[in-house]
Design a protein around this motif. Structure first.
Motif, PDB file in Angstrom:
ATOM      1  N   LEU A 144       0.720  -1.135  -0.120  1.00 44.47           N
ATOM      2  CA  LEU A 144       0.017   0.068   0.039  1.00 44.47           C
ATOM      3  C   LEU A 144       0.892   1.215  -0.114  1.00 44.47           C
ATOM      4  O   LEU A 144       1.818   1.471   0.902  1.00 44.47           O
ATOM      5  CB  LEU A 144      -1.121  -0.008   1.099  1.00 44.47           C
ATOM      6  N   GLY A 145       0.520   2.118  -0.883  1.00 50.40           N
ATOM      7  CA  GLY A 145       1.092   3.403  -1.043  1.00 50.40           C
ATOM      8  C   GLY A 145       2.626   3.591  -1.177  1.00 50.40           C
ATOM      9  O   GLY A 145       3.361   4.533  -1.315  1.00 50.40           O
ATOM     10  N   ALA A 146       3.388   2.282  -1.593  1.00 48.99           N
ATOM     11  CA  ALA A 146       4.655   2.364  -1.960  1.00 48.99           C
ATOM     12  C   ALA A 146       4.978   3.086  -3.246  1.00 48.99           C
ATOM     13  O   ALA A 146       4.015   3.402  -4.239  1.00 48.99           O
ATOM     14  CB  ALA A 146       5.376   0.965  -1.925  1.00 48.99           C
ATOM     15  N   ALA A 147       6.209   3.566  -3.308  1.00 50.47           N
ATOM     16  CA  ALA A 147       6.795   4.346  -4.568  1.00 50.47           C
ATOM     17  C   ALA A 147       7.995   3.653  -5.000  1.00 50.47           C
ATOM     18  O   ALA A 147       8.829   3.442  -4.243  1.00 50.47           O
ATOM     19  CB  ALA A 147       6.853   5.768  -4.094  1.00 50.47           C
ATOM     20  N   VAL A 148       8.228   3.714  -6.346  1.00 52.16           N
ATOM     21  CA  VAL A 148       9.444   3.048  -7.055  1.00 52.16           C
ATOM     22  C   VAL A 148       9.790   4.191  -7.819  1.00 52.16           C
ATOM     23  O   VAL A 148       9.147   4.545  -8.745  1.00 52.16           O
ATOM     24  CB  VAL A 148       9.287   1.565  -7.781  1.00 52.16           C
ATOM     25  N   GLY A 149      11.134   4.398  -7.682  1.00 51.02           N
ATOM     26  CA  GLY A 149      11.951   5.412  -8.584  1.00 51.02           C
ATOM     27  C   GLY A 149      12.166   4.865  -9.764  1.00 51.02           C
ATOM     28  O   GLY A 149      12.248   3.895 -10.091  1.00 51.02           O
ATOM     29  N   ALA A 150      12.392   5.870 -10.802  1.00 45.13           N
ATOM     30  CA  ALA A 150      12.422   5.644 -12.304  1.00 45.13           C
ATOM     31  C   ALA A 150      13.614   4.447 -12.299  1.00 45.13           C
ATOM     32  O   ALA A 150      14.606   4.599 -11.644  1.00 45.13           O
ATOM     33  CB  ALA A 150      12.866   6.604 -12.999  1.00 45.13           C
ATOM     34  N   LEU A 151      13.648   3.878 -13.361  1.00 46.90           N
ATOM     35  CA  LEU A 151      14.491   2.906 -13.920  1.00 46.90           C
ATOM     36  C   LEU A 151      15.118   1.858 -12.619  1.00 46.90           C
ATOM     37  O   LEU A 151      16.119   1.400 -12.603  1.00 46.90           O
ATOM     38  CB  LEU A 151      15.960   3.601 -14.269  1.00 46.90           C
ATOM     39  N   SER A 152      14.121   1.331 -11.974  1.00 48.79           N
ATOM     40  CA  SER A 152      14.488   0.639 -10.621  1.00 48.79           C
ATOM     41  C   SER A 152      14.172  -0.843 -11.113  1.00 48.79           C
ATOM     42  O   SER A 152      13.251  -1.156 -12.051  1.00 48.79           O
ATOM     43  CB  SER A 152      13.571   0.792  -9.670  1.00 48.79           C
ATOM     44  N   VAL A 153      14.696  -2.060 -10.534  1.00 45.18           N
ATOM     45  CA  VAL A 153      14.322  -3.255 -10.816  1.00 45.18           C
ATOM     46  C   VAL A 153      13.869  -3.852  -9.480  1.00 45.18           C
ATOM     47  O   VAL A 153      14.729  -3.820  -8.258  1.00 45.18           O
ATOM     48  CB  VAL A 153      15.472  -4.044 -11.252  1.00 45.18           C
ATOM     49  N   ILE A 154      12.678  -4.185  -9.119  1.00 50.04           N
ATOM     50  CA  ILE A 154      12.031  -4.874  -8.072  1.00 50.04           C
ATOM     51  C   ILE A 154      12.074  -6.262  -8.130  1.00 50.04           C
ATOM     52  O   ILE A 154      11.304  -6.878  -8.860  1.00 50.04           O
ATOM     53  CB  ILE A 154      10.390  -4.184  -7.864  1.00 50.04           C
ATOM     54  N   ARG A 155      13.016  -6.950  -7.265  1.00 49.72           N
ATOM     55  CA  ARG A 155      12.825  -8.351  -7.202  1.00 49.72           C
ATOM     56  C   ARG A 155      12.176  -9.126  -6.164  1.00 49.72           C
ATOM     57  O   ARG A 155      12.183 -10.026  -6.117  1.00 49.72           O
ATOM     58  CB  ARG A 155      14.303  -8.736  -7.146  1.00 49.72           C
ATOM     59  N   GLN A 156      12.034  -8.144  -5.018  1.00 48.88           N
ATOM     60  CA  GLN A 156      11.627  -8.746  -3.934  1.00 48.88           C
ATOM     61  C   GLN A 156      10.228  -8.077  -3.322  1.00 48.88           C
ATOM     62  O   GLN A 156      10.162  -6.577  -3.858  1.00 48.88           O
ATOM     63  CB  GLN A 156      12.475  -8.670  -2.404  1.00 48.88           C
ATOM     64  N   ASP A 157       9.446  -8.404  -2.539  1.00 45.74           N
ATOM     65  CA  ASP A 157       8.531  -7.661  -1.952  1.00 45.74           C
ATOM     66  C   ASP A 157       8.804  -6.377  -1.296  1.00 45.74           C
ATOM     67  O   ASP A 157       9.794  -6.064  -0.966  1.00 45.74           O
ATOM     68  CB  ASP A 157       7.673  -8.340  -0.964  1.00 45.74           C
ATOM     69  N   GLY A 166      16.552   2.079  -7.411  1.00 46.96           N
ATOM     70  CA  GLY A 166      18.005   1.272  -7.968  1.00 46.96           C
ATOM     71  C   GLY A 166      17.626   0.065  -8.482  1.00 46.96           C
ATOM     72  O   GLY A 166      16.707  -0.676  -8.664  1.00 46.96           O
ATOM     73  N   ASN A 167      18.858  -0.664  -8.818  1.00 49.76           N
ATOM     74  CA  ASN A 167      18.946  -1.869  -9.240  1.00 49.76           C
ATOM     75  C   ASN A 167      20.156  -2.727  -8.753  1.00 49.76           C
ATOM     76  O   ASN A 167      21.427  -2.439  -9.089  1.00 49.76           O
ATOM     77  CB  ASN A 167      19.015  -1.927 -10.685  1.00 49.76           C
ATOM     78  N   PRO A 168      19.982  -3.400  -7.648  1.00 49.46           N
ATOM     79  CA  PRO A 168      18.674  -3.839  -7.223  1.00 49.46           C
ATOM     80  C   PRO A 168      17.857  -2.633  -6.239  1.00 49.46           C
ATOM     81  O   PRO A 168      19.002  -1.917  -5.691  1.00 49.46           O
ATOM     82  CB  PRO A 168      18.780  -5.025  -6.435  1.00 49.46           C
ATOM     83  N   ALA A 169      16.595  -2.836  -6.215  1.00 47.94           N
ATOM     84  CA  ALA A 169      16.062  -1.594  -5.566  1.00 47.94           C
ATOM     85  C   ALA A 169      16.491  -1.560  -4.046  1.00 47.94           C
ATOM     86  O   ALA A 169      16.418  -2.633  -3.343  1.00 47.94           O
ATOM     87  CB  ALA A 169      14.675  -1.601  -5.785  1.00 47.94           C
TER      88      ALA A 169
END
Length: 195
Positions: A144-157, A166-169
């Motif tokens: 809920l309500g989370a934000a992911v910055g540009a060009l990020s890779v989300i591999r985990q919850d 980031g990469n990894p985020a």
């Protein structure tokens, strides 16, 4: 009257969606595969050149969701975008992934017995925002309500209200919860006929 680049409400209802809500704005350039397994909620918008490829578990898009241009949602497992979520341009949500180690063959032209693809549901919670060019991999739940910055890779919850990049985020901080109060005010105004 709808602009000519958008489907009309009658056209949307005739396309064969599992469900399509009120005031859905879908650009005619969007490519839809497995349309009978795709649901779109009220007031949602999908911009030009997106690809939605629903596997057996389908794609569910909540109400007031925005999917910006050139986004992709692909895979066998379920993909869900809860109410008020948003994808910036060129985001990719994958609920399936090939094995890249070389122990199996890859790509959809090869029969499944020669591949070792993994599948996992992807869920974006209410008010999640994903920055431009980001990738969400199979099996990830973004709270809920989370934000992911540009060009990020989300591999985990991702936990509720986290700001990730980031990469990894990595977690950079937390978002304010004010959006939840504004959501209630908006829903109340809509129910009263102002929305």
């Amino acid at each position: 009257m709808n602009p000519p680049h958008l489907y009309s409400e009658a056209e949307l209802r005739g396309l064969g969606f599992a469900h399509v809500g009120r005031d859905v704005r879908l650009d005619r350039s969007v490519r839809l595969f497995g349309i009978g397994r795709i649901s779109i909620g009220d007031h949602s918008r999908i911009d030009p050149f997106c690809v939605l490829s629903a596997g057996p578990d389908g794609i569910t898009i909540g109400r007031n969701v925005h999917v910006a241009a050139y986004c992709g949602m692909v895979g066998r497992a379920r993909i869900e975008l809860e109410d008020f979520a948003g994808l910036s341009q060129r985001c990719s949500l994958f609920s399936s992934s090939d094995d890249y180690t070389g122990v199996a063959m890859t790509n959809p032209t090869v029969p499944e017995e020669f591949t070792q693809a993994t599948h996992g549901a992807v869920r974006l919670g209410r008010h999640v925002i994903i920055g431009c060019g980001s990738i969400v991999l199979p099996g990830v739940s973004i709270g809920l309500g989370a934000a992911v910055g540009a060009l990020s890779v989300i591999r985990q919850d991702v936990p509720d209200f986290a700001i990730m990049a980031g990469n990894p985020a990595r977690k950079l901080g937390e978002r304010a919860r004010t959006m939840l109060e504004l959501e209630q005010a908006y829903l109340t105004s809509e129910a009263a006929g102002a929305g």
